[in-house]
Write an enzyme that holds these catalytic residues in place. Sequence first.
Site, PDB file in Angstrom:
ATOM      1  N   HIS A 336       0.719  -1.398   0.118  1.00 27.45           N
ATOM      2  CA  HIS A 336       0.027  -0.257  -0.089  1.00 27.45           C
ATOM      3  C   HIS A 336       0.917   1.486  -0.044  1.00 27.45           C
ATOM      4  CE1 HIS A 336      -3.910   1.879   0.070  1.00 27.45           C
ATOM      5  NE2 HIS A 336      -4.644   0.935   0.713  1.00 27.45           N
ATOM      6  N   TYR A 450     -13.630   5.167  10.067  1.00 25.49           N
ATOM      7  CA  TYR A 450     -12.885   5.645   8.908  1.00 25.49           C
ATOM      8  C   TYR A 450     -13.265   5.071   7.569  1.00 25.49           C
ATOM      9  CZ  TYR A 450      -8.319   6.114   6.237  1.00 25.49           C
ATOM     10  OH  TYR A 450      -7.337   6.538   5.375  1.00 25.49           O
ATOM     11  N   SER A 452     -12.332   5.632   3.406  1.00 27.98           N
ATOM     12  CA  SER A 452     -11.220   6.412   2.809  1.00 27.98           C
ATOM     13  C   SER A 452     -11.857   6.511   1.406  1.00 27.98           C
ATOM     14  CB  SER A 452     -10.114   5.167   2.319  1.00 27.98           C
ATOM     15  OG  SER A 452     -10.638   4.297   1.371  1.00 27.98           O
ATOM     16  N   THR A 463      -5.388   9.872  -0.191  1.00 25.69           N
ATOM     17  CA  THR A 463      -6.669   9.749   0.083  1.00 25.69           C
ATOM     18  C   THR A 463      -7.183  10.770   1.103  1.00 25.69           C
ATOM     19  OG1 THR A 463      -5.793   8.439   1.891  1.00 25.69           O
ATOM     20  CG2 THR A 463      -6.503   7.262  -0.067  1.00 25.69           C
TER      21      THR A 463
END
Length: 622
Positions: A336, A450, A452, A463
């Site tokens: 990532h 959360y 994204s 993001t």
Amino acid sequence: MGLCGAGAGPDGPYRLPVPKLEDTIRRYLNAQKPLLNDDQFRKTEELAHQFEKGIGRELHEQLVAQDNQNKHTSYITGPWFDMYLKAREPVVLNFNAFMSFNPDPKSEYNDQLIRATNMTVSAIRFMKTFRAGYLEPEVFHLNPEKSDTQLFKKIIRFVPSSLSWFGAYMVNAYPLDMSQYFRLFNSTRLPKLNRDELYTDEKAKHLLVLRKGNFYIFDVLDKDGNMLKPSEIQAHLKYILSDNSPASALPLGYLSSENRDTWALLRKDLLDNGNEEALRKIDSAVFCLSLDDFPIKDFVHLSHTMLHGDAANRWYDKSFNLIIAKDGTAGINFEHSWGDGVAVLRFQNEVFKDSTEIPAVSPQSQPASVDSSTAVQKLEFKLNDALKAGITKAKQNFDASVEGLSLNMIQFHEGGKELLKQKKVSPDAVAQLAFQMAFLRQYNQTVATYESCSTAAFKHGRTETIRPASIHTKKCSEAFVREPSKHSTEELQELIVECSKYHGRLTKEAAMGQGFDRHLFGLRYLALSKGIALPDFYQDQAYARLNYNIISTSTLVSPAVQLGGFGPVVPDGFGLGYQVHDDWIGCNVSSYPTRNGKEFLQCVYKSLEDIFNVLKGKKVGS
């Protein structure tokens, strides 16, 4: 790459904005409100306003000045790379995510060899198209009805490239930043002490293939950079699939699942032990193709296989592993730090479309009669006792962390996007509301959540966070869970609409770079990099709690992807991947033993049922 010619010069309107500090503080306090009692909120509010008037203002002005001097990038790029690359936890389960492909609609094409050949060829076609500069930038639509039309595409095509951005801007469509794409290929995250490095070698022409923990390489491009004939790629893959060498006794793949500092030291050992050439081949390979020796049993097995699988047969540091199981089920596990879901999803969509609509080989195709035994090289590694012990320990650690991971999923078939749009509520807002209701039902509280959101509409955007837990979702969830009989159906409908409007606003703000999370992160990063004592604002327990995301969520819907998922981001959290389709909703959740993911999804199902009933004018629980 910028926006592939769709820019308006270095000062063009598409730079990621630094929000106004007062907006950020207001948005931050709005997100804190549902998580705190009155006393806690008063204290947090006071700290926030002190910060806004004092050190926060100074840091903000410095950030803006720094941003103005670095117009080639965005204010979040450096800090965000740093956050990922300095993290010392293993990348698997903690950072790497997966997306699995839908099966090929033509069932006979789901044979492992055929699909591996077709997807490899399509991936190389994508890479060559991108490198030649012919890949059109994707366009992000804030107003899809207006702009995603043939007419819009025609008009934009005839606008000179320096102005086309403004054309897109007028109808709220943004060509997406493509600066991450070059790291899709020939790239690896290298473990280093304290901070890893990203490595890319675009000259390398070979593919890395893993099977039974053994490493194979062969060239997929010739000396002029042309792709090998598909029948030759098929022949080499067939050769690897029919190799009856035993499974590797000490599979090196486990090392890429280790703590990053531990792995950095072991990698140094590997280099000192004469494995430099073999490691360079792994690191520079176009990508990693992992061929598993078992079929997929069900969706849960699919998620486990694609999210972590057997570390012996993965190299988690590659920008992505293309994984193909014995029955042709395929997926991507991606690292990532180099990029976000948007780039990987674009790649998956193109590879799926290309490999299913114009497959390079068919079940009737014969592999080329080439000598694969000379073309394919099996990598051998020289291991001393320390390295052997390191691999064994890495395997123990990996097995232990995977053993604690549960994956569960549900499919809700009583409605989806179509019905919700008919009722004029946002499908994403409804899914997020269901998660808030479910957590309240299961644990009787509202926690940091959360979602994204890509900011790829801006140069070097990454993001932004949408904060789905709000005073609106809390009020609505409490009404549904604690006292549905006290409210009329109309009142409950109004509460849902209120949540939908607010969530829509948060989503639009986040997509336009007007969230608060990245801005506060950038200010904190700046303070630390300048050696300034961490402001009290950041030492507030409420700040820490808001950033301890118990419910971490991400959504995607694509014709190419069956499902996607990731691990929880905190030990007592849920990692929630979801898709809202036209007439159904799918959710899959990851969790560790402190949380019950199966029960959570049952609560999500009940919440969706209640919301849909109310929207249809029925009573809760009917």
